[in-house]
Enzyme design. Structure first.
Site, short mmCIF file in Angstrom:
data_model
loop_
_atom_site.label_atom_id
_atom_site.label_comp_id
_atom_site.label_asym_id
_atom_site.label_seq_id
_atom_site.Cartn_x
_atom_site.Cartn_y
_atom_site.Cartn_z
N ASP A 125 -2.12 -1.01 -3.85
CA ASP A 125 -2.34 -1.04 -4.74
C ASP A 125 -1.25 -0.63 -6.30
O ASP A 125 0.14 -1.62 -5.58
CB ASP A 125 -2.57 0.91 -5.25
CG ASP A 125 -1.07 1.59 -4.47
OD1 ASP A 125 -0.23 1.42 -4.11
OD2 ASP A 125 -1.98 2.14 -3.07
N ASP A 178 -9.12 -16.65 -16.26
CA ASP A 178 -9.87 -17.34 -15.33
C ASP A 178 -10.98 -18.00 -16.05
O ASP A 178 -11.24 -17.60 -16.78
CB ASP A 178 -10.09 -16.07 -14.85
CG ASP A 178 -11.24 -16.36 -13.18
OD1 ASP A 178 -10.51 -16.80 -12.34
OD2 ASP A 178 -12.38 -15.92 -12.83
N ASP A 216 -4.03 3.38 2.66
CA ASP A 216 -5.97 3.83 2.71
C ASP A 216 -6.38 2.01 2.71
O ASP A 216 -6.95 2.14 3.22
CB ASP A 216 -6.05 4.57 1.93
CG ASP A 216 -6.28 3.34 -0.02
OD1 ASP A 216 -5.06 2.26 0.28
OD2 ASP A 216 -6.22 3.06 -0.88
N GLU A 240 -6.92 -21.67 -16.70
CA GLU A 240 -7.63 -22.21 -15.56
C GLU A 240 -8.59 -23.22 -15.59
O GLU A 240 -9.65 -22.73 -16.04
CB GLU A 240 -8.10 -21.21 -14.32
CG GLU A 240 -8.49 -21.80 -13.09
CD GLU A 240 -9.06 -20.67 -12.33
OE1 GLU A 240 -9.14 -20.90 -11.39
OE2 GLU A 240 -9.82 -19.66 -12.63
N ASN A 251 0.39 4.55 -0.86
CA ASN A 251 -0.78 5.92 0.25
C ASN A 251 -1.23 5.88 1.40
O ASN A 251 -2.29 6.28 1.71
CB ASN A 251 -1.81 6.21 -1.18
CG ASN A 251 -3.28 5.31 -1.66
OD1 ASN A 251 -3.02 4.32 -0.50
ND2 ASN A 251 -4.15 6.01 -2.53
N ASP A 256 -4.07 -10.56 -15.21
CA ASP A 256 -5.81 -11.54 -15.64
C ASP A 256 -6.43 -11.35 -15.72
O ASP A 256 -7.56 -10.10 -16.08
CB ASP A 256 -5.90 -11.68 -13.72
CG ASP A 256 -6.28 -12.61 -13.05
OD1 ASP A 256 -6.85 -13.78 -13.68
OD2 ASP A 256 -5.77 -13.11 -12.38
N ASP A 287 0.92 -1.41 -0.20
CA ASP A 287 -0.21 -0.26 0.05
C ASP A 287 0.55 1.19 0.00
O ASP A 287 1.65 1.43 1.10
CB ASP A 287 -0.78 0.13 1.81
CG ASP A 287 -1.85 1.21 1.41
OD1 ASP A 287 -1.87 1.28 0.36
OD2 ASP A 287 -2.09 1.48 2.38
N HIS A 318 -3.86 -17.11 -4.92
CA HIS A 318 -4.63 -16.02 -4.31
C HIS A 318 -5.88 -16.97 -4.10
O HIS A 318 -6.77 -16.90 -3.21
CB HIS A 318 -5.30 -15.33 -5.62
CG HIS A 318 -5.98 -15.42 -6.37
ND1 HIS A 318 -5.66 -16.13 -7.12
CD2 HIS A 318 -7.55 -15.39 -6.84
CE1 HIS A 318 -6.14 -16.90 -8.63
NE2 HIS A 318 -7.29 -15.86 -7.94
N ASP A 319 -6.66 -18.28 -4.47
CA ASP A 319 -7.25 -18.88 -4.38
C ASP A 319 -7.12 -20.42 -3.23
O ASP A 319 -8.30 -21.12 -2.97
CB ASP A 319 -8.10 -20.02 -5.31
CG ASP A 319 -8.99 -19.12 -6.36
OD1 ASP A 319 -9.30 -17.63 -5.48
OD2 ASP A 319 -9.11 -18.89 -7.57
#
Length: 544
Positions: free
Chosen positions: A28, A198, A24, A240, A22, A97, A20, A314-315
């Site tokens: 990013d 995907d 928040d 995938e 910034n 992706d 990150d 990520h899964d």
């Protein structure tokens, strides 16, 4: 001439959790740019970005509302152009992706589609009349519940194989395909080096015949996509395809068919779930089954396809917690063992952010700390069906996708150096001793083990092109195989568990001398024909 991506190693970035810039609380694109030198030092070649397109984030960006704009929480189009430029300066390629089985329900196409039955966008999605006042069929969403959502305005149901906010596109409509190809060419012109696709096996579905994956139309449309977009360029593509076998994988990845370069298969990662049930119904991994599945993929593709090698994404939960040992005593040894086992195989390896420092699963005790839509749907569904809270949470702690999505652990400062704000999901408590700063300072860390494995692949053709042969097939504790190319042989030996176990080399493997290639222990055996393997010991030997 062999494709450049045969030698490459891909690193997956989940932008929301990477860095990150910034403060928040959300990662990013500028955060990614700030860490490019770290990735270059690791030695990877391709950065796979999970979606950064504009999205309401119902499924963390896999629900796209505008393919040609950037989600404001990630930055701007100018930021992505800067990322592509800075990556190129470092000889790093960027793979986007591509999510084209479905869009967000907030995409302009779907907003127009649902306005009436006779508008030009209606057929961009899959609409059906009710049957006996109910859903058109009993197809279920992969995220629990029916895959049909009723829309009052036109008294019809639309199809969503995932969240109800992810309506499926109708790929049988030529106008849909043209818009997708135009969008892909937009990104190719921007300078991306390829696409991870995907759930691409679902695009040719025939929902009325209940045929979802790997249909004849799927291959027809991917071939058409190849001709109209990336086939004209020297790019990398991976699809995938959860339902493939080695035989169906050849249909996607045989170069002569002009579809994709490789696919992600799911056979190995389904081995710790009860057969015929969901991923949440757990069973202990059987090493003999893992050896059989991975060996089939190593040998059956031949020259008609190419493997993608992965433990994490990520899964998937973190591999060191899943099939290694994330205790203080054995985390590093088991993480290195799993890395060696995979990276010495034939194919293109994929590293998921944090894997290179041995990041572990998270174990939230409160369901409110989880953010993943699939996890929350599972909790609600099983609670309603009367499952015990303890059993539901046990499955979630082992298999939730949020295990992979906690923030990248950079250093020992607050929030692991990921953000100075309130992180969108909690940081794993173990960041004080598992972080990149510590890993970079320790020459024996998991990070440097991965770095060496990546370097070996770039410099040893035998790792890329050698034949694979499983040995000690029936041994329940050791995973060992040999790689052969011309007169060179590599012997890979891994103790998959914490028990000390004896390795005996089969007598038909002859050699005069041997050299150590890589090991996760500092000393090596005096005689590799027969020796005791220590907990999670993994060693690669070059036989002469």
């Amino acid at each position: 001439m062999n494709p450049w991506w045969h030698k490459s190693v891909v690193y997956q970035i989940y932008p929301k959790s990477f860095m990150d810039s910034n403060n928040d609380g959300c990662g990013d694109i500028q955060g990614i740019i700030s860490k490019l030198d770290y990735l270059k030092f690791l030695g990877v070649d391709v950065l796979w970005l999970s979606p950064v397109y504009k999205s309401p984030m119902d499924d963390n960006g896999y629900d796209i509302s505008d393919y040609e704009d950037i989600a404001p929480e990630f930055g701007t189009m100018k930021d992505i152009e800067e990322l592509l430029l800075e990556a190129k300066k470092r000889d790093l390629k960027v793979m986007m992706d591509l999510v084209v089985n479905h869009t967000s329900d907030e995409h302009e196409w779907f907003k127009k589609s649902r306005e009436s039955k006779d508008n030009e966008y209606r057929d961009f999605y899959v609409w059906r009349d009710p049957v006996d006042g109910k859903e058109p069929s009993n197809v279920n969403s992969f995220f629990s519940g029916s895959a049909w959502e009723y829309d009052e305005k036109t008294n019809q149901y639309y199809l969503h194989l995932f969240s109800k906010k992810q309506p499926d596109l109708n790929w049988d409509n030529e106008k849909v395909r043209k818009k997708i190809y135009d969008m892909m060419n937009f990104w190719i012109d921007k300078g991306v080096s390829g696409f991870r696709m995907d759930v691409i096996e679902l695009i040719g579905k025939d929902i009325d015949k209940l045929q979802l994956a790997c249909t004849e139309n799927t291959h027809k449309y991917i071939n058409e996509m190849n001709q109209k977009t990336f086939g004209k360029h020297d790019l990398i593509t991976v699809g995938e395809t959860g339902g493939v076998t080695t035989e169906t994988a050849k249909l996607y990845s045989n170069p002569k068919r002009k579809e994709l370069d490789m696919v992600f298969q799911f056979q190995h990662i389904a081995l710790d779930e009860q057969k015929g049930k969901s991923k949440w119904d757990l069973k202990k991994l059987d090493l003999l089954e893992l050896k059989e599945v991975l060996s089939v993929w190593q040998t059956n593709l031949g020259k008609d396809g190419w493997n993608s090698l992965y433990w994490n994404n990520h899964d998937q939960p973190r591999i060191v917690s899943r099939w290694g040992n994330d205790s203080r005593e054995y985390r590093e040894k088991s993480a290195k063992m799993l890395a060696t086992l995979l990276h010495m195989m034939k194919g293109t390896p994929y590293i998921y952010q944090g894997e290179e420092i041995g990041m572990t699963n998270i174990a939230f005790d409160n369901i409110n700390d989880y953010r993943d839509i699939e996890t929350l749907n599972l909790y609600n569904e099983r609670t309603a069906r009367g499952y015990e809270e303890y059993d539901i949470m046990k499955s979630i702690k082992v298999k939730s996708r949020d295990n992979a999505r906690t923030p990248m652990q950079w250093d020992e400062s607050e929030n692991a150096g990921f953000t100075k704000g309130n992180s969108w999901i909690k940081v794993n408590d173990n960041y004080k001793y598992i972080n990149t700063k510590r890993a970079l300072e320790d020459k024996n860390s998991i990070f440097y083990h991965y770095k060496k494995l990546i370097d070996l692949r770039k410099n040893k053709d035998i790792i890329i092109y050698g034949e694979y042969e499983l040995i000690l097939k029936e041994n329940k504790e050791i995973y060992s195989y040999i790689r052969k190319l011309n007169d060179e042989t590599l012997l890979v030996i891994s103790n998959f568990y914490e028990n000390i176990t004896e390795f005996i080399l089969p007598e038909d493997i002859k050699f005069d001398r041997y050299d150590l290639v890589i090991s996760n222990y500092e000393d090596v055996p005096n005689d590799i024909r027969k020796f005791k393997l220590r907990p999670y010991e993994s060693i690669v030997i070059s036989l002469k």
